[in-house]
Design an enzyme around this catalytic site. Structure first.
Site, PDB file in Angstrom:
ATOM      1  N   SER A  44      -7.140   4.197 -36.628  1.00 19.01           N
ATOM      2  CA  SER A  44      -6.815   3.819 -35.279  1.00 19.01           C
ATOM      3  C   SER A  44      -8.186   3.203 -34.652  1.00 19.01           C
ATOM      4  CB  SER A  44      -7.132   5.121 -34.424  1.00 19.01           C
ATOM      5  OG  SER A  44      -9.071   5.598 -34.215  1.00 19.01           O
ATOM      6  N   ILE A 108     -11.663   6.985 -37.171  1.00 19.56           N
ATOM      7  CA  ILE A 108     -12.041   6.379 -35.206  1.00 19.56           C
ATOM      8  C   ILE A 108     -13.260   5.519 -34.675  1.00 19.56           C
ATOM      9  CG2 ILE A 108     -13.377   8.914 -35.497  1.00 19.56           C
ATOM     10  CD1 ILE A 108     -13.306   8.870 -32.109  1.00 19.56           C
ATOM     11  N   ILE A 139     -16.144   7.528 -40.040  1.00 20.72           N
ATOM     12  CA  ILE A 139     -16.634   6.662 -38.862  1.00 20.72           C
ATOM     13  C   ILE A 139     -16.313   4.714 -39.151  1.00 20.72           C
ATOM     14  CG2 ILE A 139     -18.599   6.834 -36.915  1.00 20.72           C
ATOM     15  CD1 ILE A 139     -17.357   9.128 -37.447  1.00 20.72           C
ATOM     16  N   LYS A 140     -15.532   4.382 -38.033  1.00 18.00           N
ATOM     17  CA  LYS A 140     -15.762   2.528 -38.022  1.00 18.00           C
ATOM     18  C   LYS A 140     -17.013   2.232 -37.347  1.00 18.00           C
ATOM     19  CE  LYS A 140     -11.410   0.963 -37.698  1.00 18.00           C
ATOM     20  NZ  LYS A 140     -10.497   0.566 -37.024  1.00 18.00           N
ATOM     21  N   ILE A 141     -17.270   1.302 -38.394  1.00 16.07           N
ATOM     22  CA  ILE A 141     -18.414   0.556 -37.979  1.00 16.07           C
ATOM     23  C   ILE A 141     -18.329  -0.946 -38.250  1.00 16.07           C
ATOM     24  CG2 ILE A 141     -21.070   0.236 -38.364  1.00 16.07           C
ATOM     25  CD1 ILE A 141     -20.829   2.937 -39.397  1.00 16.07           C
TER      26      ILE A 141
END
Length: 370
Positions: A44, A108, A139-141
């Site tokens: 996403s 996300i 977790i998207k960084i």
């Protein structure tokens, strides 16, 4: 079941869907994609959530409850998006268990407005990890300069990370190093490395869009002959770098301690140029141990008429390098291209985040007055 999708999976490519929405979840559409189209993961981003919130009534009940509670818009957005991510993670939990944690993941993204603030990005990553509270979340960084230390910090804390917005080979090398450093810190802290996972999202179609624009401006026949090949060439060279980095003694020591490799993920795989084959960034980027996250239109196209023909990456390293060299000779400044793409990528996600905030704010006000 599509033979093309079965073959793609058989070649070692994990098929992920680049989309999530409450409507998709409540209708059982995601379950059907897992059953019928080999989908084993979901990504996403702020644009996807902004689009989902702007359509239909799937979010009305939750928004109404948030409005009654007087929740502010920032908290409301997090409540809404993490709800979808938890639900998606639960749908994919069976895949996660069946693959030993390799797939069955849902991603996300941290607030893109924090992309150039290391400390806040790290804090946001920790908060999202806690809020979603599922072992199969990523977790998207972003792979900005400020994001690199956050990648290391998150991995060191045992948080699984999807590194996003990677365009350049140099930056990709730093992303892998950040992953290694995070694992080394986690190992020193006594964490179980088998429970930590990561993918590195290397963007493809946007590279062609930017470089083709520059080639068209050059105007020569030689320049035009180079169009629409840079995205694939750049990604293939990224896989070459991946193979080199994960053949190092540094990685072997981590592997011996139980660490998982950080898999390359091909992102932005929907073609932007309608003159190109709609399965271009799938069939031309088949390599073992990769992920291809596709918009649904690209997934449907691959299912219908895709033609994966085995590994299309590792036999083509020389051609990929020759193409990038030819672009340089044609006057295309690669360093400037990837700089522009990173800046635009962050800006686009910031705009989408603002659109998401504005949409939710309007809905909260509407429901509060109902």
């Amino acid at each position: 079941m599509s033979e093309a999708l079965k073959k793609l999976s058989g070649e070692g490519v994990s098929i992920w869907l680049d989309d999530i929405s409450r409507e998709r979840l409540r209708t059982g559409n995601l379950e059907r994609l897992v059953e019928d189209k080999e989908v084993v993961g979901v990504t996403s981003n702020p644009t996807i959530f902004a689009k989902a919130l702007s359509k239909g009534d799937a979010y009305d009940g939750q928004v109404r409850d948030l409005a009654v509670r007087g929740v502010d818009v920032e908290e409301a957005v997090r409540a809404i998006t993490t709800y979808d991510i938890r639900w998606g993670a639960d749908v994919l939990r069976g895949v996660y268990d069946r693959t030993g944690g390799l797939d069955g993941r849902v991603s996300i993204e941290v607030d893109p407005r924090l992309a150039h603030d290391t400390e806040k990005t790290t804090a946001e990553a920790k908060a999202l990890w806690w809020m979603v509270d599922r072992p199969n979340v990523y977790i998207k960084i972003p792979a900005t300069e400020a994001g690199l230390p956050s990648i290391t910090a998150a991995i060191a804390e045992g948080i699984s990370v999807n590194v996003t917005l990677i365009f350049s080979l140099e930056r990709y090398g730093k992303v892998i190093d950040a992953y290694f450093e995070g694992l080394e810190q986690a190992r020193a802290a006594g964490r179980d490395l088998t429970r930590i996972s990561s993918v590195a999202s290397f963007f493809v179609s946007r590279v062609d869009t930017e470089i083709d624009k520059r080639l068209d401006k050059a105007g020569s026949d030689a320049a035009k002959a180079l169009r629409s090949k840079a995205g694939v060439a750049n990604a293939r060279l990224a896989y070459k770098l991946y193979e080199e980095k994960f053949a190092s003694d540094r990685w072997q020591a981590l592997k011996d301690a139980g660490a998982r490799p950080q898999r390359p993920l091909w992102a932005s795989t929907g073609v932007k140029d309608p003159n190109l084959p709609d399965t271009l960034y799938v069939d031309q980027l088949v390599a073992p141990g990769t992920v291809n996250t596709m918009p649904e239109a690209t997934l449907d196209a691959e299912a219908d008429h895709g033609n994966p023909t085995g590994d299309t990456v590792t036999p083509n390293y020389a051609d990929a390098q020759a193409h990038m060299d030819a672009l340089k000779d044609a006057g295309v400044d690669y360093d400037d291209v990837v700089r522009v793409l990173e800046e635009e990528g962050v800006e686009k996600f910031e705009q989408s985040w603002k659109e998401l905030l504005d949409t939710v704010d309007g809905e909260l006000k509407s429901k509060a007055g109902a």
